[in-house]
Design a protein around this motif. Sequence first.
Motif, PDB file in Angstrom:
ATOM      1  N   ILE A  18      51.302  13.085   2.776  1.00 53.38           N
ATOM      2  CA  ILE A  18      50.451  13.772   1.792  1.00 53.38           C
ATOM      3  C   ILE A  18      49.674  14.910   2.443  1.00 53.38           C
ATOM      4  N   ILE A  19      49.034  14.632   3.587  1.00 53.91           N
ATOM      5  CA  ILE A  19      48.236  15.671   4.246  1.00 53.91           C
ATOM      6  C   ILE A  19      49.137  16.760   4.821  1.00 53.91           C
ATOM      7  N   LEU A  20      50.311  16.383   5.345  1.00 58.14           N
ATOM      8  CA  LEU A  20      51.264  17.380   5.846  1.00 58.14           C
ATOM      9  C   LEU A  20      51.628  18.367   4.750  1.00 58.14           C
ATOM     10  N   HIS A  21      51.959  17.852   3.570  1.00 55.58           N
ATOM     11  CA  HIS A  21      52.366  18.734   2.475  1.00 55.58           C
ATOM     12  C   HIS A  21      51.200  19.593   1.988  1.00 55.58           C
ATOM     13  N   LEU A  84      49.383  16.797  12.291  1.00 55.01           N
ATOM     14  CA  LEU A  84      48.801  17.206  13.563  1.00 55.01           C
ATOM     15  C   LEU A  84      49.830  17.882  14.459  1.00 55.01           C
ATOM     16  N   GLN A  85      51.113  17.530  14.284  1.00 60.24           N
ATOM     17  CA  GLN A  85      52.161  18.228  15.029  1.00 60.24           C
ATOM     18  C   GLN A  85      52.236  19.692  14.601  1.00 60.24           C
ATOM     19  N   VAL A  86      52.049  19.929  13.308  1.00 66.79           N
ATOM     20  CA  VAL A  86      52.046  21.311  12.809  1.00 66.79           C
ATOM     21  C   VAL A  86      50.846  22.070  13.379  1.00 66.79           C
ATOM     22  N   LEU A  87      49.660  21.490  13.244  1.00 64.30           N
ATOM     23  CA  LEU A  87      48.463  22.177  13.724  1.00 64.30           C
ATOM     24  C   LEU A  87      48.510  22.404  15.231  1.00 64.30           C
ATOM     25  N   GLY A  88      49.123  21.466  15.952  1.00 67.51           N
ATOM     26  CA  GLY A  88      49.225  21.604  17.397  1.00 67.51           C
ATOM     27  C   GLY A  88      50.020  22.824  17.829  1.00 67.51           C
ATOM     28  N   LEU A  89      50.829  23.361  16.918  1.00 70.89           N
ATOM     29  CA  LEU A  89      51.585  24.577  17.221  1.00 70.89           C
ATOM     30  C   LEU A  89      50.730  25.833  17.121  1.00 70.89           C
ATOM     31  N   PHE A  90      49.580  25.715  16.444  1.00 75.19           N
ATOM     32  CA  PHE A  90      48.748  26.885  16.181  1.00 75.19           C
ATOM     33  C   PHE A  90      47.345  26.793  16.769  1.00 75.19           C
ATOM     34  N   LEU A  91      46.865  25.553  16.980  1.00 74.89           N
ATOM     35  CA  LEU A  91      45.477  25.355  17.383  1.00 74.89           C
ATOM     36  C   LEU A  91      45.375  24.372  18.542  1.00 74.89           C
ATOM     37  N   GLU A 100      39.171  17.876  11.954  1.00 76.72           N
ATOM     38  CA  GLU A 100      38.915  17.535  10.558  1.00 76.72           C
ATOM     39  C   GLU A 100      40.171  17.011   9.858  1.00 76.72           C
ATOM     40  N   VAL A 101      41.315  17.636  10.121  1.00 78.42           N
ATOM     41  CA  VAL A 101      42.564  17.164   9.513  1.00 78.42           C
ATOM     42  C   VAL A 101      42.926  15.779  10.044  1.00 78.42           C
ATOM     43  N   LYS A 102      42.727  15.568  11.325  1.00 80.27           N
ATOM     44  CA  LYS A 102      42.978  14.247  11.914  1.00 80.27           C
ATOM     45  C   LYS A 102      42.120  13.186  11.234  1.00 80.27           C
ATOM     46  N   ASN A 103      40.859  13.505  11.010  1.00 76.42           N
ATOM     47  CA  ASN A 103      39.946  12.579  10.336  1.00 76.42           C
ATOM     48  C   ASN A 103      40.368  12.357   8.892  1.00 76.42           C
ATOM     49  N   SER A 104      40.861  13.403   8.248  1.00 76.26           N
ATOM     50  CA  SER A 104      41.306  13.315   6.857  1.00 76.26           C
ATOM     51  C   SER A 104      42.479  12.346   6.721  1.00 76.26           C
ATOM     52  N   VAL A 105      43.412  12.417   7.650  1.00 76.72           N
ATOM     53  CA  VAL A 105      44.567  11.508   7.624  1.00 76.72           C
ATOM     54  C   VAL A 105      44.106  10.058   7.776  1.00 76.72           C
ATOM     55  N   ARG A 106      43.203   9.838   8.722  1.00 78.96           N
ATOM     56  CA  ARG A 106      42.708   8.467   8.954  1.00 78.96           C
ATOM     57  C   ARG A 106      42.046   7.909   7.703  1.00 78.96           C
ATOM     58  N   ASN A 107      41.201   8.718   7.086  1.00 78.39           N
ATOM     59  CA  ASN A 107      40.471   8.236   5.921  1.00 78.39           C
ATOM     60  C   ASN A 107      41.360   8.106   4.691  1.00 78.39           C
ATOM     61  N   LEU A 108      42.385   8.945   4.582  1.00 77.34           N
ATOM     62  CA  LEU A 108      43.317   8.789   3.467  1.00 77.34           C
ATOM     63  C   LEU A 108      44.098   7.486   3.600  1.00 77.34           C
ATOM     64  N   ALA A 109      44.498   7.138   4.826  1.00 80.58           N
ATOM     65  CA  ALA A 109      45.189   5.862   5.025  1.00 80.58           C
ATOM     66  C   ALA A 109      44.281   4.696   4.630  1.00 80.58           C
ATOM     67  N   LEU A 110      43.001   4.779   4.975  1.00 79.32           N
ATOM     68  CA  LEU A 110      42.046   3.751   4.553  1.00 79.32           C
ATOM     69  C   LEU A 110      41.943   3.688   3.033  1.00 79.32           C
ATOM     70  N   ALA A 111      41.888   4.863   2.401  1.00 77.07           N
ATOM     71  CA  ALA A 111      41.755   4.916   0.943  1.00 77.07           C
ATOM     72  C   ALA A 111      42.988   4.336   0.256  1.00 77.07           C
ATOM     73  N   LEU A 112      44.169   4.613   0.796  1.00 74.95           N
ATOM     74  CA  LEU A 112      45.395   4.061   0.225  1.00 74.95           C
ATOM     75  C   LEU A 112      45.417   2.537   0.354  1.00 74.95           C
ATOM     76  N   THR A 113      44.890   2.039   1.455  1.00 74.15           N
ATOM     77  CA  THR A 113      44.779   0.589   1.636  1.00 74.15           C
ATOM     78  C   THR A 113      43.852  -0.003   0.579  1.00 74.15           C
ATOM     79  N   ALA A 114      42.715   0.644   0.372  1.00 78.06           N
ATOM     80  CA  ALA A 114      41.763   0.175  -0.634  1.00 78.06           C
ATOM     81  C   ALA A 114      42.379   0.185  -2.023  1.00 78.06           C
ATOM     82  N   SER A 115      43.109   1.258  -2.324  1.00 77.02           N
ATOM     83  CA  SER A 115      43.726   1.393  -3.642  1.00 77.02           C
ATOM     84  C   SER A 115      44.723   0.277  -3.904  1.00 77.02           C
TER      85      SER A 115
END
Length: 589
Positions: A18-21, A84-91, A100-115
């Motif tokens: 989801i975050i990659l897209h 993060l593989q994509v961002l690692g090519l640029f940053l 921030e994107v790394k944190n977003s992925v972690r928290n989205l996985a938590l949210a999907l678990t909650a859901s």
Amino acid sequence: MHNETNRTTYIQNQADRIILHLLVQAMIREEAYPYDLLPNGAAFPIGKAALEVEITHTYRLGQLDIARVQYVEGEDVHEITDPLQVLGLFLPTDDPFYIEVKNSVRNLALALTASEERNQKVEQEAEALGVSDVFSYVLQKKSKAFSPLTFFEQLVIQGHTIHPCARTRIGLSEKEARQYAPEWGGTPAVIPVAVHKQLFRETLMEGKTVKEILFAEYPEVEKAFLSEINHPDDYGLIPVHPWQWKHTIVKDYQADIEAGRIKRVKGADIATAALISFRSLAPLNNQWKHHIKTAVNIQMTSAVRTVSAASTYNGPMLSRFFKDLLESDEALRSHLSTMKEPAAIHYQPSTGVEDAHFFQKNLAAIVRENPEYALGDEEVAIPGASLLAPSPVSGKTIAEEASERAGSPRAFIRRYAEALLPGVLHLLGEYGIAMEAHLQNAVVVFKGGHPLRTILRDHGGIRVLEKRLAEHFGDVPIDASTNLLTDDTEELLDIFTHSVLHNHLGEIIVQLARKTGCAEDGLWAEVEMVVKETAVRLSEEAREDIQRILHRPARMKALVQMRLKNEVTENRYVDMPNPFTKESEVRGR
């Protein structure tokens, strides 16, 4: 154990995808980095290699269906599944956006678990109640102790629909997310904090203070306040999020706490439920009239979610203005209302305190009208964002369930646009006020599963055309430090196209097109008809604005560009295809 590992891996892969897209789509739509067009997508040059994005479909507003993302170097091709593989090519990995994107992925996985955990419980309960969709479920459950609005708000998992930092929460631990976040059914116990009258500034809409409002709704708070605070008339009351009290107030306001100028009122914490924005909180007993917007020193998406002194002033002032405006304009009132903010308060440090702005915005709160308080028996208030969430009753999206009740996706979009657009366009065209009516800020009142009207919340991101407003009302008292005032009509139209077309109707339309197979063109045709029907009822000046909306590029906030350039307060826009024309293509440089 094996099944649990597989489940965790599956959820993590979902979050990554989801975050990659979201990231790659933003990079293309915003032209965040130079890219070249391919027959079936786009390629970002990286030295002698390239990041290639395979696109299977492009929608009217430029949204993309992405098949795969690959790193290509000569004959070597590697599929990328991690943002993060994509961002690692640029940053570099220590770049704030990477973190921030790394944190977003972690928290989205938590949210999907909650859901997943919550939806299983709701599905079982819905089966016992004998209901087949979420609208029937909430009407059966609706009571003083069950808030349909809170239920729908806590269904929202992804958060921001077009930003890869959709779930960024810098400063919040996993344990705290489970305790306080809306997707976990968070119920923060808000702490009443007494602040000496020399150290706060309060703005009132009509006369009632934050203290008076909360005392009326929570007698236990008044009782504890009067018993604990010597000279209670010398103190105001600021409701504080428990995270903020623990991590910010006790540390940074220590001198005032020790001197007794700031005091926690013990034994009278206020039970609340977390809404989409995390720091906005609803009463657990929904007969109470007010929500509470608190400050939390946590970065979510691209901003730290404190409450500025300007916001505590503008909220009640604009609420008074909108109240008078709606009372005087019956045509506007029939389509739209706003959640009034009757009182707001912030800490005001003594003169000469270094970094006074920090202290103002971290100990502040706004009391906001509860939209459920005045609803009819069969009416429910639903934030637009929840329409994109899966229904825990049927597994379909809530927008799909609503479309089935309407008879078709086209019929639903027509009724939804009729509930949303006339009021927003009326405000924009007649009064020069562009409301930030995106999915999170627009609460739509449904009856029988059908949209009726819109309630807008949060005055923070609006734009007001000073000249046009003055024609009707003279000077409206507004603190301009948050960039609310403008003399540029195009800026109003930009707010509209980004918030209403891109970050509201466009996301619902794409979701319905993907899920039901209905023609996207037909859905936008229904929206266009509502826009044109609204224009007929407005003044010539307003019709000119609407004509520009129908023909100019549908400009979108370049949220990733803004983050990369650290421009989080100054809006940057990019031109996108207008959904009311035939344009629809991926653009390249």
